[in-house]
Design a protein around this motif. Structure first.
Motif, PDB file in Angstrom:
ATOM      1  N   ARG A 281      29.928  36.733  30.922  1.00  0.00           N
ATOM      2  CA  ARG A 281      29.391  36.183  32.023  1.00  0.00           C
ATOM      3  C   ARG A 281      28.767  35.171  31.918  1.00  0.00           C
ATOM      4  O   ARG A 281      27.823  34.972  31.105  1.00  0.00           O
ATOM      5  CB  ARG A 281      28.379  37.315  32.500  1.00  0.00           C
ATOM      6  N   VAL A 282      29.059  34.081  32.737  1.00  0.00           N
ATOM      7  CA  VAL A 282      28.535  32.661  32.577  1.00  0.00           C
ATOM      8  C   VAL A 282      27.203  32.380  33.363  1.00  0.00           C
ATOM      9  O   VAL A 282      27.108  33.349  34.357  1.00  0.00           O
ATOM     10  CB  VAL A 282      29.519  31.666  32.871  1.00  0.00           C
TER      11      VAL A 282
ATOM     12  N   ARG B 166      38.944  39.434  38.701  1.00  0.00           N
ATOM     13  CA  ARG B 166      37.816  39.253  39.129  1.00  0.00           C
ATOM     14  C   ARG B 166      37.551  40.538  40.137  1.00  0.00           C
ATOM     15  O   ARG B 166      36.515  41.051  40.165  1.00  0.00           O
ATOM     16  CB  ARG B 166      37.546  38.098  39.983  1.00  0.00           C
ATOM     17  N   GLN B 167      38.589  40.952  40.895  1.00  0.00           N
ATOM     18  CA  GLN B 167      38.430  42.117  41.679  1.00  0.00           C
ATOM     19  C   GLN B 167      37.943  43.250  40.822  1.00  0.00           C
ATOM     20  O   GLN B 167      37.317  43.950  41.142  1.00  0.00           O
ATOM     21  CB  GLN B 167      39.908  42.145  42.523  1.00  0.00           C
ATOM     22  N   LEU B 168      38.872  43.367  39.818  1.00  0.00           N
ATOM     23  CA  LEU B 168      38.760  44.564  38.798  1.00  0.00           C
ATOM     24  C   LEU B 168      37.319  44.443  38.320  1.00  0.00           C
ATOM     25  O   LEU B 168      36.591  45.842  38.081  1.00  0.00           O
ATOM     26  CB  LEU B 168      39.516  44.554  37.780  1.00  0.00           C
ATOM     27  N   ARG B 169      36.497  43.556  38.356  1.00  0.00           N
ATOM     28  CA  ARG B 169      35.184  43.540  37.807  1.00  0.00           C
ATOM     29  C   ARG B 169      34.133  44.173  38.975  1.00  0.00           C
ATOM     30  O   ARG B 169      33.027  44.237  38.618  1.00  0.00           O
ATOM     31  CB  ARG B 169      34.682  42.148  37.292  1.00  0.00           C
ATOM     32  N   LEU B 170      34.603  44.318  40.060  1.00  0.00           N
ATOM     33  CA  LEU B 170      33.825  44.892  40.855  1.00  0.00           C
ATOM     34  C   LEU B 170      34.120  46.529  40.990  1.00  0.00           C
ATOM     35  O   LEU B 170      33.614  47.266  41.894  1.00  0.00           O
ATOM     36  CB  LEU B 170      34.325  44.564  42.679  1.00  0.00           C
ATOM     37  N   THR B 171      34.749  47.142  40.038  1.00  0.00           N
ATOM     38  CA  THR B 171      35.074  48.262  39.768  1.00  0.00           C
ATOM     39  C   THR B 171      34.349  48.949  38.590  1.00  0.00           C
ATOM     40  O   THR B 171      34.276  48.071  37.510  1.00  0.00           O
ATOM     41  CB  THR B 171      36.556  48.784  39.777  1.00  0.00           C
ATOM     42  N   PRO B 172      34.733  50.335  38.357  1.00  0.00           N
ATOM     43  CA  PRO B 172      34.215  50.661  36.912  1.00  0.00           C
ATOM     44  C   PRO B 172      35.011  50.468  36.006  1.00  0.00           C
ATOM     45  O   PRO B 172      34.507  50.748  34.771  1.00  0.00           O
ATOM     46  CB  PRO B 172      34.031  51.943  37.027  1.00  0.00           C
ATOM     47  N   LEU B 173      36.231  49.939  36.000  1.00  0.00           N
ATOM     48  CA  LEU B 173      37.415  49.723  35.200  1.00  0.00           C
ATOM     49  C   LEU B 173      36.607  48.600  33.869  1.00  0.00           C
ATOM     50  O   LEU B 173      36.287  47.512  34.327  1.00  0.00           O
ATOM     51  CB  LEU B 173      38.467  49.133  35.520  1.00  0.00           C
TER      52      LEU B 173
ATOM     53  N   GLY C 231      43.453  36.280  40.915  1.00  0.00           N
ATOM     54  CA  GLY C 231      42.042  36.525  41.119  1.00  0.00           C
ATOM     55  C   GLY C 231      41.727  38.036  41.024  1.00  0.00           C
ATOM     56  O   GLY C 231      40.894  39.019  41.309  1.00  0.00           O
ATOM     57  N   TRP C 232      42.837  38.940  40.728  1.00  0.00           N
ATOM     58  CA  TRP C 232      42.841  40.126  40.375  1.00  0.00           C
ATOM     59  C   TRP C 232      41.805  40.735  39.431  1.00  0.00           C
ATOM     60  O   TRP C 232      41.160  41.666  39.690  1.00  0.00           O
ATOM     61  CB  TRP C 232      44.278  40.852  40.054  1.00  0.00           C
TER      62      TRP C 232
END
Lengths: 270, 328
Positions: A269-270, A110-117, A107-108
């Motif tokens: 994005r679904v 997905r976590q990264l999608r909460l950051t500007p990366l 799930g990392w």
């Protein structure tokens, strides 16, 4: 408690003007450093990518009677050194690319999608890590070779063969990414590891392929064949064949195309 | 890039997205999300002002996480629009304006707590110190611990610390205390509450009623992908159940009882009147001014009853069970 109350007077957060979108999609040295540390800390990766090819070189390259035999512009030990370096680099870069599977499973991503990366920057970091690990694999085997029986006529040959063996691992970094996005597993390398060994045989990295044999005719279409031939050519003096380059280019297109296809599906994005 | 953002102080001065403060923290209109034939979210309109602490309360499968995913730009709505602090969700994330603690998001198991925070912080142009957020999340003592050696509660605090790193204006927490024990839950909320005194907007999803009741200024109740109630905890309770006003009224007449305003039901036992109403204030005012009522009591049912009443299937009439069981 009292500190919290005194802080309440002004908003905790920064002014909007200070908040900018990071350059290069969030790519930065800290990210790269920690990614590399993760790879270097992984004992299994270290054994399979650095120790094993070096040990193979010592067993099949140094301690055999044919080690000192002539192989063109150097000896057989050097030939096997190049094989093992290329093999190590390809295993390393596949593993580096395939790390995305673990990160998706945990799930990392997905976590990264909460950051500007940006997803592209993320994949770039994976490729870079894979290529650096591949370079390390080549370096270890070549240093081992330099201190043992491997011999080539000029320094230029050492540099050229090392660079070609390393550059070829880009194909397998793409392969690793493709598999990493394709297989939803934390143990991707255990699944594709045996396959890589078969490809190495087909590519002539473990046992030289007999020219004109049926096996050789089939083998020249497999993904390690082109890289292996290109990396060995400076040593053996075999005349350059465009088929090798086409082999490398074709597999790069297939694996990179597959990786991009799966990557797009993953980040859609679904 | 930098020149365009700094011109906001110029004569035109009308760049609300840059200056901040005037935008709604979250504005959603007609938000819908279908997964095939499943309608997960069926038209949500939402306005959350800056500085509010809002609970998104509903049973599992009510559409809370699906809605949050759309607010964070993790998924695109089937229909409708959502803006976060006056911009698109992805833009708000890229600028570090919004952070979230998500149930579904994972951690890298092979690095330490501190490394996780250093890595996360490095992705933002503006971020606060790693030591600072570790302190605020209560994980200062486990910085060197590998993530896979951390307990579930510690990992959740790490996620919270990560969310604080970008110093976000809006913090979204999706079921943040799932899997924590009672003490862990209380400590976690204490940390969040302390943080909220700084003016941060917080939206949290939960199915723990007491969490919503205790920590939110405002509760948005969702059921089957729709908002069924929106208000303070007290308003939600009243909305579902109303309140029961009980008083002793000597010599009460039938005409007086009929004239009680806003009464849903009226019960008389001897001299004791029990009136169920959604506007208990009006009932109490009437009884105290127009009758000889004394010993007046107003009873409110717990938020748990309100929650059950509001999220139960529509055919169940919540008022039928309202006053039973309280007669003794």
């Amino acid at each position: 408690m009292t500190t919290a109350v005194s802080d309440a007077a002004e908003p905790a957060y920064a002014a909007r003007a200070e908040r900018r979108v990071p350059p290069m999609g969030g790519l930065n040295p800290t990210l790269l450093r920690i990614e590399l540390l993760r790879v270097l800390r992984n004992r299994r990766t270290m054994i399979f990518t650095l120790v094993m090819p070096a040990v193979f070189y010592l067993i099949f390259g140094v301690s055999q009677s044919y080690a000192d035999q002539d192989a063109g512009r150097g000896n057989v030990a050097a030939y096997i050194m190049i094989s093992m370096a290329a093999y190590g680099a390809m295993i390393a870069s596949t593993g580096g690319g395939a790390m995305v599977a673990t990160e998706r499973a945990q799930g990392w991503s997905r976590q990264l999608r909460l950051t500007p990366l940006s997803p592209v920057a993320y994949v770039f970091v994976k490729l870079l890590t894979a290529m650096l690990l591949g370079a390390l694999a080549v370096l270890v085997v070549f240093v081992m070779g330099a201190f043992t029986k491997a011999q080539m006529d000029t320094v230029g040959l050492w540099v050229a063969t090392a660079l070609i063996a390393w550059a070829g691992s880009l194909v397998f970094a793409a392969f690793g990414l493709f598999m990493g996005y394709l297989l939803p597993s934390e143990n991707v390398m255990q699944i594709i590891g045996p396959g890589l060994a078969i490809l190495a045989f087909a590519g002539g990295l473990f046992v030289p392929l007999e020219d004109g044999s049926t096996l050789q005719k089939i083998a020249q279409f497999t993904p390690m064949y082109g890289i292996s031939s290109l990396a060995h050519a400076p040593l053996t003096g075999d005349s350059f064949q465009w088929a090798w380059v086409i082999n490398v280019a074709a597999w790069l297109v297939v694996f990179a195309g597959g990786a991009i296809w799966r990557f797009r599906k993953d980040t859609a994005r679904v | 890039m930098t020149t365009t953002t700094t011109t906001s102080a110029g004569p035109s001065g009308s760049t609300p997205g840059v200056l901040g403060g005037t935008d709604l923290a979250i504005a959603a209109t007609g938000l819908r999300k279908d997964f095939g034939s499943v309608h997960a979210v069926r038209g949500i309109d939402l306005e959350i002002r800056q500085g509010e602490i809002v609970a998104f309360l509903g049973p599992n499968g009510a559409g809370k996480t699906t809605t949050i995913d759309m607010i964070l730009g993790l998924s695109d709505p089937t229909a409708g629009t959502v803006t976060v602090l006056g911009q698109s969700p992805r833009s708000a994330i890229a600028h570090g304006l919004v952070a979230a603690v998500m149930q579904t998001a994972g951690l890298l198991k092979d690095i330490s707590v501190r490394e996780t925070l250093e890595l996360t912080g490095s992705l933002f142009v503006h971020h606060v110190s790693v030591d600072g957020v570790m302190k605020r999340a209560g994980i200062s003592d486990i910085g060197d611990r590998r993530v896979n050696k951390c307990s579930g509660g510690q990992q959740q605090r790490l996620r919270f610390a990560m969310a604080l790193l970008s110093d976000p204006e809006l913090l979204i927490l999706d079921e943040p205390t799932t899997g924590m024990d009672v003490t862990g839950r209380r400590d976690f909320w204490a940390a969040i509450r302390q943080d909220a005194t700084r003016g941060r907007t917080i939206l949290f999803a939960t199915h723990y009623l007491e969490e919503a009741d205790e920590y939110a200024d405002r509760i948005i109740l969702v059921r089957q992908g729709e908002i069924v109630a929106d208000g303070t905890a007290a308003q939600i309770k009243a909305m579902a159940a109303g309140r029961t006003v009980r008083a002793t009224v000597p010599g009460v007449t039938a005409a007086q009882l009929e004239a009680v305003p806003a009464a849903d039901s009226v019960e008389l036992r001897g001299e004791i009147v029990r009136i169920h109403s959604k506007d208990s204030d009006a009932v109490a005012r009437y009884l105290l001014t127009q009758t000889d009522a004394h010993d007046l009591e107003i009873e409110s049912r717990g938020i748990e009853d309100a929650f059950i009443a509001l999220t139960a299937d529509a055919q169940d009439d919540p008022t039928t069970t309202a006053t039973s069981g309280e007669t003794s």
